[in-house]
Design a protein around this motif. Structure first.
Motif, PDB file in Angstrom:
ATOM      1  N   ASP A 294       0.793  -1.233   0.000  1.00 43.56           N
ATOM      2  CA  ASP A 294       0.000   0.000   0.000  1.00 43.56           C
ATOM      3  C   ASP A 294       0.824   1.282   0.000  1.00 43.56           C
ATOM      4  O   ASP A 294       0.545   2.217   0.750  1.00 43.56           O
ATOM      5  CB  ASP A 294      -0.961   0.019   1.201  1.00 43.56           C
ATOM      6  CG  ASP A 294      -2.063  -1.009   1.037  1.00 43.56           C
ATOM      7  OD1 ASP A 294      -2.384  -1.336  -0.116  1.00 43.56           O
ATOM      8  OD2 ASP A 294      -2.575  -1.483   2.059  1.00 43.56           O
ATOM      9  N   MET A 295       1.849   1.319  -0.818  1.00 44.19           N
ATOM     10  CA  MET A 295       2.630   2.545  -0.933  1.00 44.19           C
ATOM     11  C   MET A 295       1.919   3.505  -1.875  1.00 44.19           C
ATOM     12  O   MET A 295       1.466   3.108  -2.940  1.00 44.19           O
ATOM     13  CB  MET A 295       4.029   2.246  -1.487  1.00 44.19           C
ATOM     14  CG  MET A 295       4.861   1.353  -0.599  1.00 44.19           C
ATOM     15  SD  MET A 295       5.200   2.095   1.010  1.00 44.19           S
ATOM     16  CE  MET A 295       6.306   3.421   0.525  1.00 44.19           C
ATOM     17  N   ARG A 296       1.795   4.746  -1.446  1.00 48.23           N
ATOM     18  CA  ARG A 296       1.258   5.768  -2.351  1.00 48.23           C
ATOM     19  C   ARG A 296       2.310   6.075  -3.407  1.00 48.23           C
ATOM     20  O   ARG A 296       3.499   6.102  -3.108  1.00 48.23           O
ATOM     21  CB  ARG A 296       0.973   7.065  -1.598  1.00 48.23           C
ATOM     22  CG  ARG A 296      -0.241   7.033  -0.733  1.00 48.23           C
ATOM     23  CD  ARG A 296      -0.353   8.345   0.016  1.00 48.23           C
ATOM     24  NE  ARG A 296      -0.664   9.458  -0.897  1.00 48.23           N
ATOM     25  CZ  ARG A 296      -0.578  10.737  -0.543  1.00 48.23           C
ATOM     26  NH1 ARG A 296      -0.172  11.067   0.664  1.00 48.23           N
ATOM     27  NH2 ARG A 296      -0.889  11.695  -1.392  1.00 48.23           N
ATOM     28  N   ILE A 297       1.858   6.340  -4.618  1.00 49.57           N
ATOM     29  CA  ILE A 297       2.771   6.793  -5.652  1.00 49.57           C
ATOM     30  C   ILE A 297       2.486   8.259  -5.863  1.00 49.57           C
ATOM     31  O   ILE A 297       1.397   8.641  -6.267  1.00 49.57           O
ATOM     32  CB  ILE A 297       2.573   6.016  -6.961  1.00 49.57           C
ATOM     33  CG1 ILE A 297       2.663   4.527  -6.665  1.00 49.57           C
ATOM     34  CG2 ILE A 297       3.618   6.427  -7.982  1.00 49.57           C
ATOM     35  CD1 ILE A 297       2.246   3.686  -7.840  1.00 49.57           C
ATOM     36  N   VAL A 298       3.450   9.078  -5.521  1.00 54.00           N
ATOM     37  CA  VAL A 298       3.201  10.512  -5.455  1.00 54.00           C
ATOM     38  C   VAL A 298       3.856  11.220  -6.628  1.00 54.00           C
ATOM     39  O   VAL A 298       4.988  10.923  -7.005  1.00 54.00           O
ATOM     40  CB  VAL A 298       3.735  11.077  -4.115  1.00 54.00           C
ATOM     41  CG1 VAL A 298       3.575  12.570  -4.070  1.00 54.00           C
ATOM     42  CG2 VAL A 298       2.997  10.425  -2.959  1.00 54.00           C
TER      43      VAL A 298
ATOM     44  N   LYS B 279       1.578  17.502  -3.604  1.00 51.43           N
ATOM     45  CA  LYS B 279       1.600  16.065  -3.861  1.00 51.43           C
ATOM     46  C   LYS B 279       0.277  15.596  -4.440  1.00 51.43           C
ATOM     47  O   LYS B 279      -0.787  15.907  -3.909  1.00 51.43           O
ATOM     48  CB  LYS B 279       1.834  15.303  -2.553  1.00 51.43           C
ATOM     49  CG  LYS B 279       3.248  15.345  -2.066  1.00 51.43           C
ATOM     50  CD  LYS B 279       3.362  14.422  -0.863  1.00 51.43           C
ATOM     51  CE  LYS B 279       4.702  14.572  -0.184  1.00 51.43           C
ATOM     52  NZ  LYS B 279       4.780  13.696   0.998  1.00 51.43           N
ATOM     53  N   ASN B 280       0.357  14.850  -5.513  1.00 50.25           N
ATOM     54  CA  ASN B 280      -0.831  14.231  -6.089  1.00 50.25           C
ATOM     55  C   ASN B 280      -0.607  12.738  -6.198  1.00 50.25           C
ATOM     56  O   ASN B 280       0.479  12.300  -6.565  1.00 50.25           O
ATOM     57  CB  ASN B 280      -1.085  14.776  -7.494  1.00 50.25           C
ATOM     58  CG  ASN B 280      -1.357  16.259  -7.483  1.00 50.25           C
ATOM     59  OD1 ASN B 280      -2.225  16.724  -6.759  1.00 50.25           O
ATOM     60  ND2 ASN B 280      -0.603  17.003  -8.269  1.00 50.25           N
ATOM     61  N   ASP B 281      -1.633  11.971  -5.862  1.00 51.49           N
ATOM     62  CA  ASP B 281      -1.538  10.532  -6.093  1.00 51.49           C
ATOM     63  C   ASP B 281      -1.551  10.267  -7.588  1.00 51.49           C
ATOM     64  O   ASP B 281      -2.392  10.805  -8.307  1.00 51.49           O
ATOM     65  CB  ASP B 281      -2.731   9.808  -5.468  1.00 51.49           C
ATOM     66  CG  ASP B 281      -2.571   9.678  -3.970  1.00 51.49           C
ATOM     67  OD1 ASP B 281      -1.427   9.606  -3.494  1.00 51.49           O
ATOM     68  OD2 ASP B 281      -3.599   9.656  -3.282  1.00 51.49           O
ATOM     69  N   LEU B 282      -0.645   9.466  -8.042  1.00 46.99           N
ATOM     70  CA  LEU B 282      -0.647   9.068  -9.438  1.00 46.99           C
ATOM     71  C   LEU B 282      -1.887   8.205  -9.680  1.00 46.99           C
ATOM     72  O   LEU B 282      -2.154   7.281  -8.922  1.00 46.99           O
ATOM     73  CB  LEU B 282       0.624   8.264  -9.738  1.00 46.99           C
ATOM     74  CG  LEU B 282       1.116   8.277 -11.175  1.00 46.99           C
ATOM     75  CD1 LEU B 282       1.473   9.700 -11.615  1.00 46.99           C
ATOM     76  CD2 LEU B 282       2.332   7.399 -11.312  1.00 46.99           C
ATOM     77  N   SER B 283      -2.643   8.553 -10.712  1.00 45.42           N
ATOM     78  CA  SER B 283      -3.946   7.918 -10.888  1.00 45.42           C
ATOM     79  C   SER B 283      -4.185   7.528 -12.334  1.00 45.42           C
ATOM     80  O   SER B 283      -3.538   8.034 -13.240  1.00 45.42           O
ATOM     81  CB  SER B 283      -5.068   8.873 -10.478  1.00 45.42           C
ATOM     82  OG  SER B 283      -4.861   9.372  -9.194  1.00 45.42           O
ATOM     83  N   VAL B 284      -5.145   6.642 -12.495  1.00 48.73           N
ATOM     84  CA  VAL B 284      -5.685   6.385 -13.824  1.00 48.73           C
ATOM     85  C   VAL B 284      -7.045   7.062 -13.871  1.00 48.73           C
ATOM     86  O   VAL B 284      -7.665   7.291 -12.832  1.00 48.73           O
ATOM     87  CB  VAL B 284      -5.843   4.871 -14.103  1.00 48.73           C
ATOM     88  CG1 VAL B 284      -4.481   4.227 -14.211  1.00 48.73           C
ATOM     89  CG2 VAL B 284      -6.689   4.209 -13.049  1.00 48.73           C
ATOM     90  N   GLU B 285      -7.500   7.400 -15.064  1.00 47.23           N
ATOM     91  CA  GLU B 285      -8.828   7.982 -15.153  1.00 47.23           C
ATOM     92  C   GLU B 285      -9.507   7.509 -16.415  1.00 47.23           C
ATOM     93  O   GLU B 285      -8.874   7.245 -17.435  1.00 47.23           O
ATOM     94  CB  GLU B 285      -8.773   9.510 -15.100  1.00 47.23           C
ATOM     95  CG  GLU B 285      -8.093  10.132 -16.294  1.00 47.23           C
ATOM     96  CD  GLU B 285      -8.153  11.665 -16.264  1.00 47.23           C
ATOM     97  OE1 GLU B 285      -8.399  12.225 -15.201  1.00 47.23           O
ATOM     98  OE2 GLU B 285      -7.943  12.262 -17.321  1.00 47.23           O
TER      99      GLU B 285
END
Ligand code: ZN
Length: 83
Positions: free
Chosen positions: A17-21, A29-35
């Motif tokens: 559960d590491m955040r990818i920032v 900081k933004n979480d790397l995301s898919v959309e």
């Protein structure tokens, strides 16, 4: 999808559960995301987003990515195919 051992080397030294920032403007900081775009308008489209989480092997460095809301993304994806 959590496994207890690394899929590459079999080690149990897994970091979950590491955040990818991603560092945005002013080091925000933004979480790397898919959309997935769920509407087909010229402006103000809606998106279903899923923040990526990483599971990292502390032995060989293999990184596995996952999202917390696969069902929401799947539903959104099915919608896009009907547009
Ligand atoms: Zn490994």
């Amino acid at each position: 999808m959590k496994s207890e051992t690394c899929s590459a080397c079999g080690s149990s030294k897994l970091i979950h559960d590491m955040r990818i920032v991603d560092f945005g403007h002013g080091n925000a900081k933004n979480d790397l995301s898919v959309e997935i775009k769920t509407t087909d308008r010229v402006l103000f489209n809606k998106f279903e987003k899923g923040a990526l989480k990483a599971q990292i092997c502390g032995s060989c460095g293999k990184v596995d990515l996952s999202v917390n809301n696969p069902h929401d993304l799947w539903t959104a994806y099915l919608k896009t195919k009907k547009l």
